[in-house]
Write a protein that holds these residues in place. Structure first.
Motif, short mmCIF file in Angstrom:
data_model
loop_
_atom_site.label_atom_id
_atom_site.label_comp_id
_atom_site.label_asym_id
_atom_site.label_seq_id
_atom_site.Cartn_x
_atom_site.Cartn_y
_atom_site.Cartn_z
N SER A 150 0.88 -1.23 0.01
CA SER A 150 0.01 -0.08 0.19
C SER A 150 0.88 1.24 -0.03
O SER A 150 0.70 2.37 -0.65
CB SER A 150 -1.07 0.02 1.12
OG SER A 150 -1.65 1.20 1.47
N LYS A 202 -1.58 3.19 -2.75
CA LYS A 202 -3.09 2.25 -2.77
C LYS A 202 -3.78 2.26 -1.42
O LYS A 202 -3.02 2.20 -0.30
CB LYS A 202 -2.99 0.89 -3.23
CG LYS A 202 -2.44 0.66 -4.75
CD LYS A 202 -3.20 1.38 -5.79
CE LYS A 202 -2.65 1.17 -7.15
NZ LYS A 202 -3.47 1.85 -8.04
N CYS A 211 -8.34 -1.79 0.45
CA CYS A 211 -8.66 -2.88 -0.78
C CYS A 211 -7.87 -2.77 -1.88
O CYS A 211 -7.81 -3.41 -2.65
CB CYS A 211 -9.87 -2.22 -1.16
SG CYS A 211 -10.00 -0.52 -2.14
N HIS A 212 -6.56 -2.06 -1.52
CA HIS A 212 -5.50 -1.92 -2.57
C HIS A 212 -5.58 -1.45 -3.79
O HIS A 212 -5.05 -2.03 -4.85
CB HIS A 212 -4.68 -3.19 -2.29
CG HIS A 212 -3.93 -3.53 -1.29
ND1 HIS A 212 -3.23 -4.75 -1.02
CD2 HIS A 212 -3.77 -2.84 0.04
CE1 HIS A 212 -2.69 -4.63 0.05
NE2 HIS A 212 -2.97 -3.55 0.66
N GLN A 213 -7.07 -1.05 -4.00
CA GLN A 213 -7.27 -0.50 -5.23
C GLN A 213 -7.37 1.17 -5.86
O GLN A 213 -6.80 1.60 -6.63
CB GLN A 213 -8.78 -1.14 -5.89
CG GLN A 213 -8.60 -2.73 -5.84
CD GLN A 213 -9.66 -3.20 -5.97
OE1 GLN A 213 -10.85 -2.56 -6.63
NE2 GLN A 213 -10.11 -4.56 -5.75
N CYS A 248 -11.67 6.47 -0.65
CA CYS A 248 -11.22 5.38 -1.65
C CYS A 248 -12.24 5.60 -2.66
O CYS A 248 -13.47 5.33 -2.38
CB CYS A 248 -11.02 4.25 -0.93
SG CYS A 248 -10.51 2.92 -2.19
N CYS A 308 -12.86 3.09 -4.75
CA CYS A 308 -13.35 1.87 -4.92
C CYS A 308 -14.10 1.39 -3.69
O CYS A 308 -15.35 0.90 -3.82
CB CYS A 308 -12.15 0.60 -5.15
SG CYS A 308 -11.45 1.34 -6.66
N CYS A 309 -13.58 1.48 -2.28
CA CYS A 309 -14.40 0.88 -1.08
C CYS A 309 -14.97 1.92 -0.47
O CYS A 309 -15.54 1.45 0.55
CB CYS A 309 -13.15 -0.01 -0.50
SG CYS A 309 -12.03 0.81 0.36
N VAL A 322 -12.48 -6.75 -0.81
CA VAL A 322 -11.94 -7.00 -2.13
C VAL A 322 -12.99 -8.07 -2.77
O VAL A 322 -13.14 -7.74 -3.96
CB VAL A 322 -10.54 -7.46 -2.05
CG1 VAL A 322 -10.19 -7.73 -3.38
CG2 VAL A 322 -9.84 -6.43 -1.28
N LYS A 379 -15.02 -7.18 -6.15
CA LYS A 379 -15.01 -8.12 -7.39
C LYS A 379 -16.50 -8.78 -7.71
O LYS A 379 -16.50 -8.98 -8.99
CB LYS A 379 -14.11 -9.38 -7.16
CG LYS A 379 -12.54 -8.79 -7.24
CD LYS A 379 -11.69 -10.17 -6.57
CE LYS A 379 -10.16 -9.53 -6.92
NZ LYS A 379 -9.16 -10.58 -6.61
N LYS A 410 -18.54 -6.15 -9.78
CA LYS A 410 -18.26 -5.74 -11.11
C LYS A 410 -18.48 -6.43 -11.90
O LYS A 410 -18.85 -7.37 -12.19
CB LYS A 410 -16.55 -5.57 -10.98
CG LYS A 410 -15.99 -4.43 -10.25
CD LYS A 410 -14.50 -4.23 -10.48
CE LYS A 410 -14.15 -3.09 -9.56
NZ LYS A 410 -12.64 -3.09 -10.03
#
Length: 131
Positions: free
Chosen positions: A9, A14, A18-20, A42, A44-45, A124, A128, A131
């Motif tokens: 991270s 990131k 979530c590392h995204q 974030c 993403c999350c 995470v 996924k 999506k």
């Protein structure tokens, strides 16, 4: 906190959860105009990056430790390999500390955030699936 998740991270800018998503708006720490600009959450999350006002004051301690680490590395190099005179090593170390200051600032904030937010496999997995 898994140390490998925190390192990933920190080195990749990131989200620790979530590392995204990105934490800092610019990936390059040497874009000095945006050195302090961080995302609020974030993308993403939805993880909130600043948990409370003044949250990143604690990152100063991490920054201090990182800077001390740089000095220890240079001291070890000087003692074992370089053997430069005092003024040369002093000039090199001061130049080095100034040159890596943006990187140290970024790493200290990301590491501080990683102390309080852990990687979450379930988040995470949910991301996924949606999506």
């Amino acid at each position: 906190m898994g140390i490998h998740h925190a390192i990933y991270s920190t080195l990749t800018n990131k989200c620790p959860r979530c590392h995204q998503g990105k934490v800092f708006t610019a990936n390059n720490p040497y874009e000095l105009g945006s050195i302090f600009k961080m995302e609020k959450t974030c993308s993403c999350c939805g993880q909130v990056y600043e948990k409370e006002a003044g949250f990143y004051y604690g990152a100063m301690y991490v920054s201090y430790a990182l800077t001390a680490g740089w000095f220890i590395i240079w001291f070890t190099l000087q003692s074992l390999l370089l053997h430069w005179d005092m003024w040369t090593i002093l000039g090199v170390v001061i130049t080095w500390i100034i040159a890596v200051a943006p990187l140290t600032l970024r790493w200290s904030r990301l590491l501080w955030l990683n102390f309080f937010v852990s990687y979450d496999r379930e988040v995470v997995k949910e991301l996924k699936e949606t999506k």
